[in-house]
Design a protein around this motif. Structure first.
Motif, mmCIF file in Angstrom:
data_model
loop_
_atom_site.group_PDB
_atom_site.id
_atom_site.type_symbol
_atom_site.label_atom_id
_atom_site.label_comp_id
_atom_site.label_asym_id
_atom_site.label_seq_id
_atom_site.Cartn_x
_atom_site.Cartn_y
_atom_site.Cartn_z
ATOM 1 N N LEU A 163 28.723 47.426 47.093
ATOM 2 C CA LEU A 163 28.457 48.689 47.781
ATOM 3 C C LEU A 163 29.261 49.838 47.183
ATOM 4 N N ALA A 164 30.399 49.519 46.566
ATOM 5 C CA ALA A 164 31.233 50.554 45.951
ATOM 6 C C ALA A 164 30.599 51.136 44.696
ATOM 7 N N ASP A 165 29.556 50.473 44.176
ATOM 8 C CA ASP A 165 28.797 50.986 43.026
ATOM 9 C C ASP A 165 29.688 51.325 41.828
ATOM 10 N N GLY A 166 30.561 50.381 41.498
ATOM 11 C CA GLY A 166 31.426 50.574 40.331
ATOM 12 C C GLY A 166 32.792 51.122 40.666
ATOM 13 N N GLY A 167 32.972 51.602 41.882
ATOM 14 C CA GLY A 167 34.258 52.150 42.287
ATOM 15 C C GLY A 167 35.268 51.055 42.598
ATOM 16 N N VAL A 168 36.523 51.450 42.673
ATOM 17 C CA VAL A 168 37.594 50.512 42.982
ATOM 18 C C VAL A 168 37.712 50.369 44.499
ATOM 19 N N VAL A 169 37.776 49.132 44.973
ATOM 20 C CA VAL A 169 37.886 48.855 46.404
ATOM 21 C C VAL A 169 39.285 48.319 46.686
ATOM 22 N N PRO A 170 40.073 49.019 47.498
ATOM 23 C CA PRO A 170 41.423 48.529 47.815
ATOM 24 C C PRO A 170 41.381 47.203 48.564
ATOM 25 N N ALA A 171 42.405 46.384 48.373
ATOM 26 C CA ALA A 171 42.482 45.105 49.080
ATOM 27 C C ALA A 171 42.504 45.325 50.584
ATOM 28 N N GLU A 172 43.126 46.429 51.029
ATOM 29 C CA GLU A 172 43.186 46.729 52.457
ATOM 30 C C GLU A 172 41.794 46.930 53.040
ATOM 31 N N HIS A 173 40.909 47.562 52.272
ATOM 32 C CA HIS A 173 39.536 47.783 52.734
ATOM 33 C C HIS A 173 38.801 46.448 52.850
ATOM 34 N N LEU A 174 38.981 45.587 51.871
ATOM 35 C CA LEU A 174 38.328 44.272 51.913
ATOM 36 C C LEU A 174 38.830 43.473 53.111
ATOM 37 N N LEU A 175 40.129 43.544 53.373
ATOM 38 C CA LEU A 175 40.693 42.821 54.508
ATOM 39 C C LEU A 175 40.123 43.353 55.822
ATOM 40 N N THR A 193 40.422 34.760 47.821
ATOM 41 C CA THR A 193 38.962 34.857 47.905
ATOM 42 C C THR A 193 38.388 35.436 46.618
ATOM 43 N N ILE A 194 39.071 36.426 46.048
ATOM 44 C CA ILE A 194 38.633 36.995 44.763
ATOM 45 C C ILE A 194 38.664 35.933 43.675
ATOM 46 N N LEU A 195 39.705 35.114 43.649
ATOM 47 C CA LEU A 195 39.805 34.049 42.638
ATOM 48 C C LEU A 195 38.641 33.060 42.767
ATOM 49 N N LYS A 196 38.319 32.667 43.997
ATOM 50 C CA LYS A 196 37.207 31.743 44.223
ATOM 51 C C LYS A 196 35.879 32.401 43.847
ATOM 52 N N LEU A 197 35.752 33.675 44.168
ATOM 53 C CA LEU A 197 34.525 34.407 43.855
ATOM 54 C C LEU A 197 34.306 34.488 42.350
ATOM 55 N N ARG A 198 35.353 34.769 41.601
ATOM 56 C CA ARG A 198 35.246 34.817 40.140
ATOM 57 C C ARG A 198 34.797 33.462 39.579
ATOM 58 N N ARG A 199 35.395 32.406 40.112
ATOM 59 C CA ARG A 199 35.059 31.076 39.621
ATOM 60 C C ARG A 199 33.594 30.737 39.884
ATOM 61 N N LYS A 200 33.109 31.082 41.067
ATOM 62 C CA LYS A 200 31.733 30.751 41.410
ATOM 63 C C LYS A 200 30.725 31.620 40.656
ATOM 64 N N LEU A 201 31.094 32.877 40.410
ATOM 65 C CA LEU A 201 30.169 33.764 39.687
ATOM 66 C C LEU A 201 30.078 33.396 38.209
ATOM 67 N N GLU A 208 36.935 42.780 38.316
ATOM 68 C CA GLU A 208 38.160 43.174 37.636
ATOM 69 C C GLU A 208 39.229 43.593 38.638
ATOM 70 N N THR A 209 40.472 43.313 38.288
ATOM 71 C CA THR A 209 41.611 43.759 39.095
ATOM 72 C C THR A 209 42.161 45.047 38.517
ATOM 73 N N VAL A 210 42.330 46.042 39.366
ATOM 74 C CA VAL A 210 42.973 47.292 38.959
ATOM 75 C C VAL A 210 44.369 47.253 39.570
ATOM 76 N N PRO A 211 45.395 46.957 38.761
ATOM 77 C CA PRO A 211 46.746 46.743 39.285
ATOM 78 C C PRO A 211 47.223 47.862 40.202
ATOM 79 N N GLY A 212 47.703 47.466 41.362
ATOM 80 C CA GLY A 212 48.237 48.424 42.314
ATOM 81 C C GLY A 212 47.195 49.209 43.082
ATOM 82 N N VAL A 213 45.925 48.963 42.792
ATOM 83 C CA VAL A 213 44.864 49.748 43.437
ATOM 84 C C VAL A 213 43.893 48.855 44.202
#
Length: 218
Positions: A163-175, A193-201, A208-213
């Motif tokens: 839904l972010a359409d390429g934008g960065v989604v903070p971990a707080e928003h996902l939580l 959950t991100i780690l499991k999602l990457r593995r399944k995809l 991608e992880t954007v450090p600190g964001v």
């Protein structure tokens, strides 16, 4: 989506919450109008399933307060009254939809999903990006034509990233959107959950992880 179920009949509230969680939504519950207003003051909900006949603070007054606060949350009002006048009154207070008791759980879930789409900027019914196809209605995900079985939380997180359409989604928003109010804000649930999602995809990795964001699917 984040949903608040406000229903004084506890068994019914729990049943609605469980059904909506099976639809991959994060669900909180309240059993009176006062508790509902407290949760609405601190949490950002996409949809509020609101029983009209509530103790302490009437459902009509909860709806009025929600509208006055200019919240973007959509309201699905529930009532045992089926008369046209009651429906008109509920809608005139600012409710977005109306459902009479007794109701079928699949219909309630469909109405919640439809209202949730209206609480956000318009999005296509099927989300596509980077070879991923996510169908919210069917709860299906494909990567380059390959079916990807996901857990409820993985599905919810992927939907937010798309839904972010390429934008960065903070971990707080996902939580906030994929877990309920009992989630520990310091938990590693999002990262795991991100780690499991990457593995399944599969490869190449698209999350991608954007450090600190946060995280993104560019």
């Amino acid at each position: 989506m984040r949903v608040l179920v406000v229903e004084d009949e506890r068994m019914l509230a729990d049943a609605i919450a469980e059904w909506l969680r099976d639809e991959t939504h994060a669900v909180d519950t309240a059993h009176d109008g006062e508790a509902a207003l407290e949760r609405l003051a601190v949490n950002d909900y996409d949809v509020v399933v609101l029983d009209r006949d509530l103790p302490r603070v009437h459902g009509d007054d909860v709806c009025r307060e929600l509208v006055a606060s200019e919240s973007t949350a959509r309201v699905l009002m529930l009532t045992a009254a089926a008369e046209i006048g009651d429906r008109v009154t509920g809608l005139s207070l600012g409710a977005d939809d109306y459902l009479s008791k007794p109701f079928a759980f699949p219909e309630l879930a469909a109405r919640v999903l439809a209202l949730g789409r209206r609480s956000r900027p318009a999005a296509p019914p099927v989300l596509r990006r980077a070879g991923i196809t996510l169908d919210p209605a069917r709860r299906e995900v494909f990567r380059d034509g390959r079916y990807v079985p996901l857990s409820k939380k993985e599905f919810a997180v992927l939907a937010e990233l798309l839904l972010a359409d390429g934008g960065v989604v903070p971990a707080e928003h996902l939580l906030e959107k994929a877990w309920d109010e009992h989630a520990d804000p310091f938990t590693s649930a999002v990262r795991l959950t991100i780690l499991k999602l990457r593995r399944k995809l599969g490869v190449p990795s698209v999350v991608e992880t954007v450090p600190g964001v946060g995280y993104q699917i560019p």
